[in-house]
Write a protein that holds these residues in place. Structure first.
Motif, short mmCIF file in Angstrom:
data_model
loop_
_atom_site.label_atom_id
_atom_site.label_comp_id
_atom_site.label_asym_id
_atom_site.label_seq_id
_atom_site.Cartn_x
_atom_site.Cartn_y
_atom_site.Cartn_z
N LEU A 468 -18.76 -73.41 11.27
CA LEU A 468 -18.11 -74.02 10.10
C LEU A 468 -18.81 -73.61 8.81
CD1 LEU A 468 -17.40 -77.58 11.56
CD2 LEU A 468 -15.74 -75.77 11.12
N GLU A 469 -20.13 -73.61 8.84
CA GLU A 469 -20.89 -73.24 7.66
C GLU A 469 -20.56 -71.80 7.23
OE1 GLU A 469 -25.33 -74.46 6.33
OE2 GLU A 469 -25.21 -73.18 8.09
N THR A 470 -20.41 -70.92 8.20
CA THR A 470 -20.08 -69.53 7.89
C THR A 470 -18.69 -69.40 7.29
OG1 THR A 470 -21.50 -68.73 9.67
CG2 THR A 470 -19.82 -67.22 8.87
N LEU A 471 -17.71 -70.10 7.85
CA LEU A 471 -16.34 -70.01 7.36
C LEU A 471 -16.19 -70.67 5.99
CD1 LEU A 471 -14.34 -70.65 10.66
CD2 LEU A 471 -14.64 -68.49 9.43
N LEU A 545 0.37 -79.39 -3.61
CA LEU A 545 0.13 -80.19 -4.81
C LEU A 545 -1.35 -80.47 -5.03
CD1 LEU A 545 3.10 -82.71 -4.57
CD2 LEU A 545 2.75 -81.02 -6.38
N PHE A 546 -2.08 -80.69 -3.95
CA PHE A 546 -3.48 -81.07 -4.09
C PHE A 546 -4.44 -79.92 -3.78
CE2 PHE A 546 -1.25 -85.04 -3.87
CZ PHE A 546 -1.85 -85.77 -4.88
N GLY A 547 -3.93 -78.71 -3.86
CA GLY A 547 -4.77 -77.53 -3.84
C GLY A 547 -5.51 -77.29 -2.55
N ILE A 548 -4.88 -77.62 -1.39
CA ILE A 548 -5.52 -77.34 -0.10
C ILE A 548 -5.31 -75.85 0.20
CG2 ILE A 548 -5.69 -77.95 2.34
CD1 ILE A 548 -6.36 -80.22 0.46
N LYS A 549 -6.26 -75.04 -0.21
CA LYS A 549 -6.11 -73.60 -0.09
C LYS A 549 -6.50 -73.10 1.29
CE LYS A 549 -7.02 -69.29 -2.56
NZ LYS A 549 -7.63 -68.67 -3.76
N TYR A 550 -7.34 -73.85 1.99
CA TYR A 550 -7.82 -73.40 3.30
C TYR A 550 -7.73 -74.52 4.33
CZ TYR A 550 -9.80 -69.39 0.81
OH TYR A 550 -9.97 -68.27 0.04
N ASN A 551 -7.40 -74.13 5.54
CA ASN A 551 -7.53 -75.00 6.71
C ASN A 551 -8.50 -74.36 7.69
OD1 ASN A 551 -4.29 -76.64 7.36
ND2 ASN A 551 -5.90 -77.07 5.89
N LEU A 552 -9.37 -75.18 8.25
CA LEU A 552 -10.20 -74.78 9.38
C LEU A 552 -9.56 -75.36 10.63
CD1 LEU A 552 -13.58 -75.69 7.70
CD2 LEU A 552 -12.96 -73.37 8.39
N PHE A 560 3.75 -73.11 7.51
CA PHE A 560 4.32 -72.05 6.70
C PHE A 560 3.38 -71.72 5.54
CE2 PHE A 560 6.78 -71.01 2.83
CZ PHE A 560 7.36 -69.81 3.25
N GLY A 561 3.14 -70.42 5.33
CA GLY A 561 2.31 -69.97 4.21
C GLY A 561 0.83 -69.91 4.50
N PHE A 562 0.39 -70.36 5.68
CA PHE A 562 -1.03 -70.31 6.05
C PHE A 562 -1.28 -69.06 6.89
CE2 PHE A 562 -0.88 -74.59 4.61
CZ PHE A 562 -2.18 -74.98 4.34
N GLU A 563 -2.14 -68.19 6.40
CA GLU A 563 -2.46 -66.95 7.09
C GLU A 563 -3.92 -66.92 7.51
OE1 GLU A 563 -1.45 -63.66 4.62
OE2 GLU A 563 0.68 -64.19 4.48
N LYS A 564 -4.16 -66.44 8.71
CA LYS A 564 -5.52 -66.37 9.23
C LYS A 564 -6.31 -65.29 8.49
CE LYS A 564 -7.97 -65.90 13.65
NZ LYS A 564 -7.78 -65.74 15.11
N VAL A 565 -7.48 -65.68 7.93
CA VAL A 565 -8.29 -64.73 7.16
C VAL A 565 -9.71 -64.62 7.67
CG1 VAL A 565 -6.93 -65.00 5.06
CG2 VAL A 565 -8.87 -66.53 5.47
N GLY A 566 -10.07 -65.43 8.66
CA GLY A 566 -11.43 -65.37 9.18
C GLY A 566 -11.54 -66.06 10.52
N GLU A 567 -12.56 -65.69 11.28
CA GLU A 567 -12.76 -66.29 12.59
C GLU A 567 -14.24 -66.32 12.90
OE1 GLU A 567 -11.24 -65.74 17.23
OE2 GLU A 567 -10.53 -64.41 15.63
N GLN A 568 -14.71 -67.44 13.47
CA GLN A 568 -16.12 -67.59 13.83
C GLN A 568 -16.19 -68.53 15.02
OE1 GLN A 568 -18.27 -65.81 11.98
NE2 GLN A 568 -20.10 -66.32 13.15
N GLY A 569 -16.53 -67.99 16.19
CA GLY A 569 -16.60 -68.84 17.37
C GLY A 569 -15.25 -69.45 17.70
N GLU A 570 -15.23 -70.76 17.89
CA GLU A 570 -13.99 -71.47 18.22
C GLU A 570 -13.07 -71.64 17.02
OE1 GLU A 570 -14.46 -74.56 21.76
OE2 GLU A 570 -15.67 -75.12 20.03
N TYR A 571 -13.62 -71.55 15.83
CA TYR A 571 -12.87 -71.89 14.62
C TYR A 571 -12.31 -70.65 13.93
CZ TYR A 571 -14.23 -76.79 14.60
OH TYR A 571 -14.39 -78.12 14.91
N SER A 572 -11.20 -70.86 13.24
CA SER A 572 -10.61 -69.83 12.39
C SER A 572 -10.35 -70.43 11.01
CB SER A 572 -9.31 -69.29 12.99
OG SER A 572 -9.55 -68.65 14.21
#
Length: 854
Positions: A468-471, A545-552, A560-572
């Motif tokens: 998580l720290e890396t992502l 509306l509330f600027g959630i630019k990233y999901n882990l 819709f609109g969420f694209e995978k841009v990174g991966e580390q272990g179990e998390y993306s």
């Protein structure tokens, strides 16, 4: 000081808890709250974050006030010595040090105010440090500081009344007030009553100390305003309400609570319907009772002491008194938080009783011991076995055993068996017995904490920490401007504080209730007193509306609109292409009543588009397992045919092209959903939710083409679930995309650094800038260097009016009342220093006058 540390360390080790152990002591709120807040304080101490403001939880909030309740302590600075991944270890060390410091402060108090031997003082200090309250509530580490300062404050009162020296009281009061305003209120009231009680016992001797006490107390209180004033203003301004008085008697109390919870090893629960934790040792209880039969103690003092004990006992049963000690704010679990005052005062009486021991008769001691045996026995035989099902024979036998041992040892001391040599042996045996008893009770309390909350394994905290720290680090490097983030598979609800990203979810007693109420209205879940806000139950609207630019997430978030841009272990790491900036331009109409009352209304107004965003359809049941379905009007009951097994329902949903699909499972009576969980499986991806935290919308993914979506929902933790008839919300992603892009053209990017947000704005016509920064009176706005007013949009978010042209807008945060508090802090320290100089000169003149008269 070392003995409480040693006992706690050994018993923690017995539970498999030690430095770098596989199991941690992060029970109860220590894991979701304190571990994350301590990690954030680590960054603050290293200069990475602001002392005043945090963007981490609930959109952002007053960090100064949060610290005043959770973090402020002389021990907390130790978090800077370790990496954040080692927070469980440093919290373990801090906890042990606080237990040791509490024992040490009581030993100093006892040594300075009694004529007892150092070994007897040690016995009482261990009893104090390891009282049931401190161990049972040990996960709430911030309360332990109060136990450290309480004996020093009472010693400070003695020093004022007996030696006319105010320094210790001033320092102790100040450190207490700065460390935890909540517990400081309780101790402040208690210490005032203690001072007045001693004053009344000897008005001739102590009467002249009233001005010194009041000056010292007010100056210490004034100096502490640097913390307390901003915190009180924050609580008042942000919607914190007091509990209404609706009854006279405290609910869920029993007649035998005080007796039962004075026995060895008795733990009921620290959750709801708990009895107060009063145990402080059988020896102190025996000696405190003996105190009232001592001829060497005046009747006036006995009446005053009895009155203080009676007040504390009545405060358990009389609800207005109970609420008073809690600052008229009913606690949410961990009840009777003032009960440590009873235990402390009982120890004081025990010390006085011990001092009078040689003057006592064996018959008196015998009668007191027999009286305690009869009371304990009556409680065991007569108390309601349903209410007191936690009282066991082992508790009673242990209590009787230690009572008999202490009686025999004290009897030997009264009769002076064997002279001084044997007396020293009796004292040593009292210490040994006290240590054994404290160990037995402490182990029972730790077992109770384990049963109530469990001591979580380290891997819950650390297994995915580096991933998580890396992502999060990747998002910070790639992200431009300010953004927010959310973890769909979070470690704990407050983890955004730990990893330093700006988030939505938060669980805290210090929060901006006005902002959270609006967020709840807009779809994020934060009901009742807004202790928590959940990222779950939101839609794409809220993400944008509330600027959630990233999901882990461990699995595809299916958004819709969420694209995978990174991966580390179990998390993306998934990036939202439609996240809006921190500010959005609109017009004055945004303030009109009825505008922007929900998600779609707000996005429609900001985009100036009136297209239909959502429509509804019904899911069709394909199959079910272990469930009986009954409809009743608009509601449906799902009942398990075999209550000990989970229920499963398979639905199919017909979704048109370009749809984000949400299944609505709404429970009108959320109380029925306390333990209910729902595992939702779509396209082979399963997520389990606590239904009371989501309570409506469950994401089923999006469609590019029209298709049928198969969804399986497994209900667990409840044999009957009552829901509004399930339906499906279909969000048109094309209309959504057009609206968000329209808003983006009027979006205002902010550069955020600690407690400051700055933006360059270029307008062809005047307008209103609405931000997603929670409104707080500590914010000030400057436009081109001149201060401008801030308007609370929906009483929740910051908005400002901007004229046409090019402008530089700067928002700065400083807690309201901080400047006044800082002036009071410096001024009161200066005045008190002058007061000490005055007292020193006065004493010197008094000595010179005495010498001249000789």
């Amino acid at each position: 000081m070392l003995l409480p540390i040693l006992i706690m360390a050994l018993l923690y080790a017995k539970e498999g808890i030690y430095w770098n152990s596989a199991r941690t002591m992060l029970a109860s709120d220590a894991f979701p709250q304190l571990a994350n807040f301590y990690a954030s304080y680590h960054d603050v101490l290293l200069g990475k974050e602001s002392f005043f403001y945090t963007w981490s939880g609930a959109l952002g909030g007053n960090y100064w006030a949060l610290s005043a309740y959770y973090i402020n302590s002389l021990f907390t600075f130790l978090v800077a010595l370790v990496e954040k991944a080692q927070i469980p270890d440093i919290m373990y060390l801090i906890t042990l040090l606080k237990f040791g410091a509490a024992g040490g402060s009581f030993w100093i108090f006892s040594h300075q105010t009694t004529k007892l031997s150092r070994w007897l003082n040690t016995t009482f200090s261990v009893s104090y440090a390891l009282m049931s309250f401190s161990v049972a509530y040990s996960p709430m580490m911030m309360w332990l500081d109060a136990l450290i300062y309480l004996p020093l404050i009472i010693l400070g009162i003695h020093r004022i009344q007996e030696k006319r020296k105010p320094l210790l009281l001033f320092i102790s009061y100040l450190l207490l007030f700065l460390s935890n305003f909540y517990m400081a209120f309780m101790i402040g009231v208690f210490s005032f009553l203690y001072f007045m009680g001693r004053l009344y016992t000897d008005r001739k001797e102590f009467g002249g100390t009233v001005p010194m006490y009041l000056i010292t107390s007010f100056l210490a209180g004034g100096a502490s305003m640097i913390t307390i004033l901003p915190t009180v203003l924050d609580l008042r301004n942000n919607g914190e309400a007091l509990t209404e008085l609706t009854q006279f008697w405290t609910p869920d109390t029993g007649a035998w609570d005080v007796v039962v919870k004075s026995m060895v090893g008795v733990y009921d629960t620290a959750k709801f319907e708990a009895a107060p934790f009063l145990y402080v040792g059988i020896l102190p209880l025996l000696l405190a009772c003996l105190y009232f039969f001592s001829k060497g103690i005046s009747k006036r003092r006995k009446w005053l002491s009895g009155g203080m004990l009676l007040l504390l006992v009545l405060s358990i049963y009389i609800y207005p008194l109970n609420l008073f000690w809690h600052g008229f704010h009913a606690p949410n679990m961990l009840l009777f938080r003032f009960s440590f005052l009873y235990s402390f005062f009982l120890l004081i009486l025990a010390q006085r009783g011990m001092e009078q021991l040689e003057e006592q008769k064996v018959d008196t001691l015998l009668n007191v011991a027999i009286g305690l045996v009869l009371v304990f026995l009556a409680a065991f035989l007569l108390a309601d076995p349903k209410r007191y099902d936690y009282l066991t024979r082992e508790n009673v036998f242990s209590t009787f055993f230690f009572l008999v041992v202490y009686f025999l040892l004290l009897m030997g001391m009264i009769k002076d068996v064997g002279g001084l040599r044997w007396r020293s042996l009796f004292v040593f045996l009292l210490l040994f017995g006290g240590l054994v008893e404290a160990g037995v009770n402490t182990e029972a309390m730790l077992q109770g904490v384990k049963k109530d909350w469990n001591y979580p394994l380290r891997n819950v905290y650390s297994d995915s920490y580096e991933e998580l720290e890396t992502l999060v680090g990747q998002a910070e490097e790639e992200g431009s401007g300010f953004f927010r983030m959310a973890n769909l598979d979070w470690m704990s609800i407050n983890e955004s504080f730990n990893f330093g990203y700006s988030g939505i979810s938060q669980f805290s007693s210090i929060r901006n209730r006005r902002a959270l109420s609006y967020l709840n209205q807009m779809g994020f879940r934060s009901e009742g007193t807004n202790l928590t806000i959940e990222y779950q139950n939101n839609t794409l609207f809220m993400d944008s509306l509330f600027g959630i630019k990233y999901n882990l997430a461990k699995e595809d978030p299916l958004k819709f609109g969420f694209e995978k841009v990174g991966e580390q272990g179990e998390y993306s790491l998934y990036e939202n292409q439609y996240a809006l900036p921190l500010g959005m331009m609109t017009d004055e109409g945004i303030y009109e009543e009825g505008v922007a009352e929900n998600q779609t209304a707000l996005i429609q107004y900001l985009s100036q588009q009136s297209d239909t965003y959502v429509r509804f359809t019904e899911p069709k049941i394909k199959a079910s397992e272990n469930v009986q379905i009954e409809e009743e009007g608009d509601f449906v009951y799902y009942s398990a045919e075999q209550p000990d097994k989970e229920m499963t329902i398979d639905w199919t949903v017909s979704a048109p092209a370009h749809s984000q699909v949400y299944l609505s499972l709404y429970a009108e009576d959320i109380a029925m959903m306390t333990s209910a969980k729902a595992t939702v499986t779509v396209n082979g991806i399963s997520r389990t939710y606590e239904m009371k935290k989501v309570n409506q919308y469950y994401n089923l993914g999006y469609t590019e083409e029209a298709e049928s979506i198969d969804v399986s929902v497994t209900f667990q933790g409840a044999s009957v679930i009552r829901l509004l008839k399930p339906d499906v919300l279909l969000l048109d992603t094309q209309v959504f995309k057009n609206s968000v892009e329209a808003i983006q053209t009027r979006g205002v990017e902010f550069m955020v650094e600690k407690g400051q947000a700055q933006a360059t704005i270029d307008l062809d016509e005047s307008g209103v800038l609405v931000t997603t920064i929670p409104f707080d009176s500590g914010w000030k706005a400057e436009l081109d260097g001149e201060e401008i007013p801030i308007t609370a949009f929906k009483e929740a978010l910051i908005s400002v009016s901007i004229p046409e042209g090019s402008h530089m807008l700067v928002l700065r945060y400083q807690p309201e009342g901080f400047k006044v508090g800082a002036v009071l802090f410096g001024g009161c320290l200066l005045v008190f220093s002058g007061y000490l100089v005055y007292l020193k000169k006065r004493d010197r003149k008094g000595r010179i006058s005495d010498e001249e008269s000789i």
